[in-house]
Design an enzyme around this catalytic site. Structure first.
Site, PDB file in Angstrom:
ATOM      1  N   GLU A  88      -5.687  -0.830  -7.959  1.00  0.00           N
ATOM      2  CA  GLU A  88      -4.734   0.155  -8.481  1.00  0.00           C
ATOM      3  C   GLU A  88      -3.557  -0.600  -9.080  1.00  0.00           C
ATOM      4  O   GLU A  88      -3.053  -1.546  -8.463  1.00  0.00           O
ATOM      5  CB  GLU A  88      -4.168   0.970  -7.318  1.00  0.00           C
ATOM      6  N   HIS A 129      -2.511  -3.168  -6.286  1.00  0.00           N
ATOM      7  CA  HIS A 129      -2.993  -2.803  -4.955  1.00  0.00           C
ATOM      8  C   HIS A 129      -4.493  -3.034  -4.853  1.00  0.00           C
ATOM      9  O   HIS A 129      -5.285  -2.305  -5.437  1.00  0.00           O
ATOM     10  CB  HIS A 129      -2.625  -1.331  -4.679  1.00  0.00           C
ATOM     11  N   ASN A 153      -4.385   5.718  -1.337  1.00  0.00           N
ATOM     12  CA  ASN A 153      -3.911   6.005   0.019  1.00  0.00           C
ATOM     13  C   ASN A 153      -3.343   7.414   0.161  1.00  0.00           C
ATOM     14  O   ASN A 153      -3.362   7.988   1.250  1.00  0.00           O
ATOM     15  CB  ASN A 153      -2.872   4.970   0.462  1.00  0.00           C
ATOM     16  N   SER A 198       0.836  -1.203   0.000  1.00  0.00           N
ATOM     17  CA  SER A 198       0.000   0.000   0.000  1.00  0.00           C
ATOM     18  C   SER A 198       0.865   1.244   0.000  1.00  0.00           C
ATOM     19  O   SER A 198       0.357   2.337  -0.198  1.00  0.00           O
ATOM     20  CB  SER A 198      -0.920  -0.012   1.221  1.00  0.00           C
TER      21      SER A 198
HETATM   22  N1  3HC Z   1     -15.237 -10.169   2.790  1.00  0.00           N
HETATM   23  C1  3HC Z   1     -16.141 -10.431   1.831  1.00  0.00           C
HETATM   24  N2  3HC Z   1     -17.345  -9.822   1.775  1.00  0.00           N
HETATM   25  C2  3HC Z   1     -17.634  -8.926   2.725  1.00  0.00           C
HETATM   26  C3  3HC Z   1     -16.730  -8.600   3.765  1.00  0.00           C
HETATM   27  C4  3HC Z   1     -15.483  -9.285   3.768  1.00  0.00           C
HETATM   28  N3  3HC Z   1     -14.572  -9.043   4.706  1.00  0.00           N
HETATM   29  N4  3HC Z   1     -17.311  -7.661   4.546  1.00  0.00           N
HETATM   30  C5  3HC Z   1     -18.514  -7.408   4.027  1.00  0.00           C
HETATM   31  N5  3HC Z   1     -18.709  -8.157   2.929  1.00  0.00           N
HETATM   32  C6  3HC Z   1     -19.884  -8.166   2.048  1.00  0.00           C
HETATM   33  C7  3HC Z   1     -21.119  -8.623   2.777  1.00  0.00           C
HETATM   34  O1  3HC Z   1     -21.242 -10.040   2.732  1.00  0.00           O
HETATM   35  C8  3HC Z   1     -22.225  -7.943   1.991  1.00  0.00           C
HETATM   36  O2  3HC Z   1     -22.487  -8.681   0.805  1.00  0.00           O
HETATM   37  P1  3HC Z   1     -23.958  -8.697   0.146  1.00  0.00           P
HETATM   38  O3  3HC Z   1     -24.206  -7.318  -0.390  1.00  0.00           O
HETATM   39  O4  3HC Z   1     -23.808  -9.726  -0.928  1.00  0.00           O
HETATM   40  O5  3HC Z   1     -24.896  -9.061   1.219  1.00  0.00           O
HETATM   41  C9  3HC Z   1     -21.608  -6.605   1.554  1.00  0.00           C
HETATM   42  O6  3HC Z   1     -20.172  -6.803   1.669  1.00  0.00           O
HETATM   43  C10 3HC Z   1     -22.007  -5.481   2.458  1.00  0.00           C
HETATM   44  O7  3HC Z   1     -21.674  -5.860   3.788  1.00  0.00           O
HETATM   45  P2  3HC Z   1     -22.572  -5.529   5.067  1.00  0.00           P
HETATM   46  O8  3HC Z   1     -23.998  -5.433   4.658  1.00  0.00           O
HETATM   47  O9  3HC Z   1     -22.213  -6.487   6.142  1.00  0.00           O
HETATM   48  O10 3HC Z   1     -22.025  -4.147   5.595  1.00  0.00           O
HETATM   49  P3  3HC Z   1     -21.913  -2.769   4.882  1.00  0.00           P
HETATM   50  O11 3HC Z   1     -23.033  -2.520   3.928  1.00  0.00           O
HETATM   51  O12 3HC Z   1     -21.673  -1.834   6.000  1.00  0.00           O
HETATM   52  O13 3HC Z   1     -20.582  -2.888   4.001  1.00  0.00           O
HETATM   53  C11 3HC Z   1     -18.248  -2.625   3.678  1.00  0.00           C
HETATM   54  C12 3HC Z   1     -19.339  -3.207   4.570  1.00  0.00           C
HETATM   55  C13 3HC Z   1     -18.297  -3.326   2.317  1.00  0.00           C
HETATM   56  C14 3HC Z   1     -16.919  -2.909   4.348  1.00  0.00           C
HETATM   57  C15 3HC Z   1     -18.553  -1.090   3.476  1.00  0.00           C
HETATM   58  O14 3HC Z   1     -18.739  -0.483   4.719  1.00  0.00           O
HETATM   59  C16 3HC Z   1     -17.449  -0.371   2.750  1.00  0.00           C
HETATM   60  O15 3HC Z   1     -17.380  -0.387   1.536  1.00  0.00           O
HETATM   61  N6  3HC Z   1     -16.585   0.313   3.521  1.00  0.00           N
HETATM   62  C17 3HC Z   1     -15.439   1.041   2.974  1.00  0.00           C
HETATM   63  C18 3HC Z   1     -14.339   0.075   2.667  1.00  0.00           C
HETATM   64  C19 3HC Z   1     -13.145   0.761   2.118  1.00  0.00           C
HETATM   65  O16 3HC Z   1     -13.065   1.973   1.984  1.00  0.00           O
HETATM   66  N7  3HC Z   1     -12.150  -0.046   1.777  1.00  0.00           N
HETATM   67  C20 3HC Z   1     -10.873   0.467   1.277  1.00  0.00           C
HETATM   68  C21 3HC Z   1      -9.976   0.647   2.404  1.00  0.00           C
HETATM   69  S1  3HC Z   1      -8.435   1.269   1.900  1.00  0.00           S
HETATM   70  C22 3HC Z   1      -7.577  -0.074   1.438  1.00  0.00           C
HETATM   71  O17 3HC Z   1      -7.988  -1.200   1.501  1.00  0.00           O
HETATM   72  C23 3HC Z   1      -6.200   0.211   0.988  1.00  0.00           C
HETATM   73  C24 3HC Z   1      -5.182  -0.270   1.992  1.00  0.00           C
HETATM   74  O18 3HC Z   1      -3.908  -0.183   1.364  1.00  0.00           O
HETATM   75  C25 3HC Z   1      -5.140   0.548   3.271  1.00  0.00           C
END
Ligand code: 3HC
Length: 284
Positions: A151, A139, A190, A118
């Site tokens: 990415e 990424h 990021n 990252s």
């Molecule tokens: N693995 C697989 N599927 C998952 C999961 C996981 N860990 N967590 C949630 N899901 C799925 C659920 O099963 C659900 O699927 P469905 O629509 O088929 O039912 C869907 O995602 C939505 O989950 P929930 O209903 O439980 O919860 P939310 O609607 O609150 O969604 C979230 C959870 C998808 C994590 C959402 O809150 C989100 O998109 N958050 C932002 C995530 C983000 O910004 N990620 C990037 C971070 S930065 C990064 O990764 C870079 C690194 O370098 C730091």
């Protein structure tokens, strides 16, 4: 053509990356030195796929085929026929360089070496290998099966052919590829996301609002799926802090200084969701 993938590191990211490649129909090795971690990761994929079947998002056959494509491995030598290796190990330069040097001896000359880093320089990673043109950044975002973006980061040495093959593999996953044409810290996502999270800690430290208020403000005011402090807990405060420090050191500007409150939380071991406590408390 990528017909076999190897993912190195069976943590949260590695497990997700292996699952999506396997789901795209490509036999995918999941390698880790810890057999237990590989087993746990594949069990989690099975659980997520079962949920997908229950919700009628995927068929039973999709689930069976994906699991059959996931090949657990604990010996590096088994990865010799992989066309694409994606490393998702510890976010530190030395272990990643060491791994790529070992893979230089195992893989064929045209295997693509991708890093899911990252924040570490792809150029620097590539420089330690025998064939730097084959090194690239892929990424993935957390949670990998859900997030639509990958990415792609070109190091200074990355060849056009390696870039094209990597991009093709991402498109096959059904994800959107966005390319960072230059390899500067944090790439695109990021570079923008982590300073926002850091600023949220400053807003908290300065007593402007509570964690819930900060997250509600950003969720409801800017339509983000989760607020910046909940996201920090989700990504890991230790990871966020490490990225802040890289920005501060490598870009050399005070605007990237880590918020002292984030530093304190990390010193306390409050790394976020994975340990049950971060800005918020989680019951596991
Ligand atoms: N693995 C697989 N599927 C998952 C999961 C996981 N860990 N967590 C949630 N899901 C799925 C659920 O099963 C659900 O699927 P469905 O629509 O088929 O039912 C869907 O995602 C939505 O989950 P929930 O209903 O439980 O919860 P939310 O609607 O609150 O969604 C979230 C959870 C998808 C994590 C959402 O809150 C989100 O998109 N958050 C932002 C995530 C983000 O910004 N990620 C990037 C971070 S930065 C990064 O990764 C870079 C690194 O370098 C730091």
């Amino acid at each position: 053509m990528i017909s076999k993938v190897a993912v190195i590191g069976a943590g949260q990211m590695g497990g997700g990356i292996a699952q999506v490649y396997a789901a795209s129909g490509i036999p995918t090795y999941l390698y880790d030195t810890r057999a237990e971690a590989v087993k746990k990761s594949i069990a989690l994929s099975e659980k997520l796929l079962t949920k997908g079947v229950e919700k009628e998002k995927i068929s039973k056959e999709d689930k069976t085929r994906t699991l059959a494509n996931l090949i657990p491995v604990t010996e590096l030598s088994a990865l010799k026929d992989a066309d694409l290796v994606v490393e998702a190990i510890l976010e530190q330069l030395a272990p990643k360089q060491e791994l790529f040097c070992k893979l230089d001896e195992v893989c064929s000359a045209d295997t693509v070496f991708a890093s899911n880093t990252s924040s570490i320089s792809i150029t620097k990673l590539a420089a330690a290998t025998k064939n730097p043109e084959r090194v690239i950044g892929l990424h993935f975002m957390n949670p990998v099966p859900v997030m639509k973006l990958v990415e792609i980061i070109r190091g200074l040495q990355t060849s056009d052919a390696v870039y094209e093959r990597s991009k093709e593999s991402v498109i096959k996953l059904g994800k959107t590829a966005v390319t960072a044409r230059r390899d500067y810290p944090g790439f695109i996502v990021n570079r923008i996301l982590v300073p926002m999270i850091n600023e949220a800690f400053f807003v908290l430290m300065e007593g402007i609002a509570s964690p819930e208020e900060i997250d509600d403000a950003m969720r409801l005011g800017t339509n983000q799926p989760m607020g910046p402090l909940a996201l920090a807990d989700f990504v890991g405060l230790d990871t966020c802090l490490a990225i802040c420090r890289i920005f501060h050191n490598e870009l050399g500007e005070d605007k990237y200084r880590p918020c002292p409150l984030m530093v304190k939380y990390v010193e306390a071991g409050w790394f976020g969701k994975k340990v049950g406590r971060g800005v918020y408390t989680y019951f596991q």
